[in-house]
Motif scaffolding. Sequence first.
Motif, PDB file in Angstrom:
ATOM      1  N   ARG A 411       0.820  -1.198   0.000  1.00  0.00           N
ATOM      2  CA  ARG A 411       0.000   0.000   0.000  1.00  0.00           C
ATOM      3  C   ARG A 411       0.855   1.248   0.000  1.00  0.00           C
ATOM      4  O   ARG A 411       1.886   1.319   0.655  1.00  0.00           O
ATOM      5  N   VAL A 415      -4.079   3.501  -1.836  1.00  0.00           N
ATOM      6  CA  VAL A 415      -3.908   2.600  -2.981  1.00  0.00           C
ATOM      7  C   VAL A 415      -3.289   1.318  -2.448  1.00  0.00           C
ATOM      8  O   VAL A 415      -2.067   1.191  -2.350  1.00  0.00           O
ATOM      9  N   GLN A 500      -6.681   6.627  -7.891  1.00  0.00           N
ATOM     10  CA  GLN A 500      -6.172   5.262  -7.967  1.00  0.00           C
ATOM     11  C   GLN A 500      -5.918   4.822  -9.408  1.00  0.00           C
ATOM     12  O   GLN A 500      -5.083   3.939  -9.651  1.00  0.00           O
ATOM     13  N   TYR A 536      -7.372  -6.344  -7.437  1.00  0.00           N
ATOM     14  CA  TYR A 536      -7.163  -5.064  -6.765  1.00  0.00           C
ATOM     15  C   TYR A 536      -8.493  -4.368  -6.474  1.00  0.00           C
ATOM     16  O   TYR A 536      -8.732  -3.889  -5.362  1.00  0.00           O
TER      17      TYR A 536
END
Length: 547
Positions: A411, A415, A500, A536
Amino acid sequence: MGANGAQLSGLLYIPRGVSAEKPAPGILAVHGYINSRETHADFAIEFARRGYVVLNMDQAGHGFSDGPAFANGFGGPAGLAYLRSLDLVDKDNIGLEGHSMGGWTILNAAAAYPDGYKAMVLEGSSTGSGFAPEGTPTSPRNLAVVFSKYDEFSGLMWEVPRALDVAQSTKLQKVFGATGPVEPGRVYGDLAAGTARVLYTPNTTHPGDHLSRDAIGNAVSWFGQTLEGGTPLPVSNQIWPWKEFGTTLGWFGFVLVVLGSGGLLLQTRSLGGLNRVPSQPQGAAGPGWWLGALVMLAVPVLTYFPFFRLGAEWLKPSSLWPQSITNQIMVWALLNTVISLVLYLLWRATARRQLAAAPAVDAPAQPDGVPAARGSTWSEIGKSALVALGAVGTGYLSLLLTSYFFNVDYRFWFVGLKPMTTGQFRMFLAYLIPFTLYALMAATVLHRQMRRSARGSMLTNALLLAGGFLLFLLVQYGTLFSTGQLFTAGEPLNVIVAIQFLPILVILAIFMTYFARRTDRVYTGAFVSSLFLTWYIVAGQATQFAF
């Protein structure tokens, strides 16, 4: 265990030396919408270093907590009840802290247990707003409002067009019992009576609170004033940046693990036949290439808001596709895939006509760069899928080991790449095909139409995939920092979601380019990208549909 049998998840931080015989103050810390407890770890770390027992909880429907989101007070009442049940927590000194929707979570906890806490910090959040109790000069108890100067949600939270004007919010003034603008840093009310109020305005944005020494320090400072029994440390003494640095390195390591393991699989006897020397590009050139580049930059951004709105209207959360924002991203991706396919076919038709009109040469190449004498077989496509499964699977294993040994994920900021729950894995399978179609089309355009050299350029491909969102965010936040409002002030959530897109699309470009170099085909890179992208998104989103 939360209400209605929903299992909630959290990380419990226990300072050294704390026990039932020597209890410590407690803090319930909660992240915001479409985040997770790992996003909020920087706050939890600093609270725990100061002697507080911290329950850093996943809201309902987020992270590892059962869905649906928004249910049962967002999980807040159950979280506070659990914290109060611990014999190592001083029940007379409990604080509540939440960011964004996490603020509404702790407000619901406070409403359920009005005598169960002593102080509260709302980070980028507010009372009321339809999801939480309204505030008054006496409720909630000992309240600190941390609302950053460039918070994107000023209209939703405090009913002012600019966060810079939050002190003039009549809604905030009502909570503070003030008759005029609230003075930042001044303590209103009475700490002993539980009616104290203070406003802090750090110089950052709504998601920027998580990376702000001031925002984190404001929360630390307030609990230092309102809770008894902690371990005093200077507000400036903060170590959370080291955690961010380490988990960011995890991101780089993950990408290298996927590339390295995929490269090793391509050297095995059974899969090594996929290796090829890159062919010479026969795609667009000259002005045509620049026109294609402009289209690739512009179309995904121009369609972002309208396609997200269509996704919200067309695909309500269901048992098949239960995540609201994932549905919106999926609709955006599929419609952009259709647009790209149409434009790609038009380009191929034009290129064929130009090739037919040119003087004949021996062994002509197809206009997409694939030699006329050889195409991909189903066997090769299947082997490409196996390479992708092996490469991404190795990356997933690395994350499982990291999570097991260190209780972190990969991370930077919000994100983050998280392990999936069993329920999220089922969602992953449902969302995989649509995102695979998107990845196949994107890889085809990059490798066949826009490739300018035999091996292709990772930097060029990263700019083609992500450059439009880079420009989009520069416009949005350039406007925010210069005027106090986003360029599209009515779309704060979707602008933050777009942040993101930038790193994730860059990673997709790296995967697609690397494996295209190794195989001279689009399939392996596309399959790696689709597995990663679906994982993700699904692991990081909120689940709105209750199974």
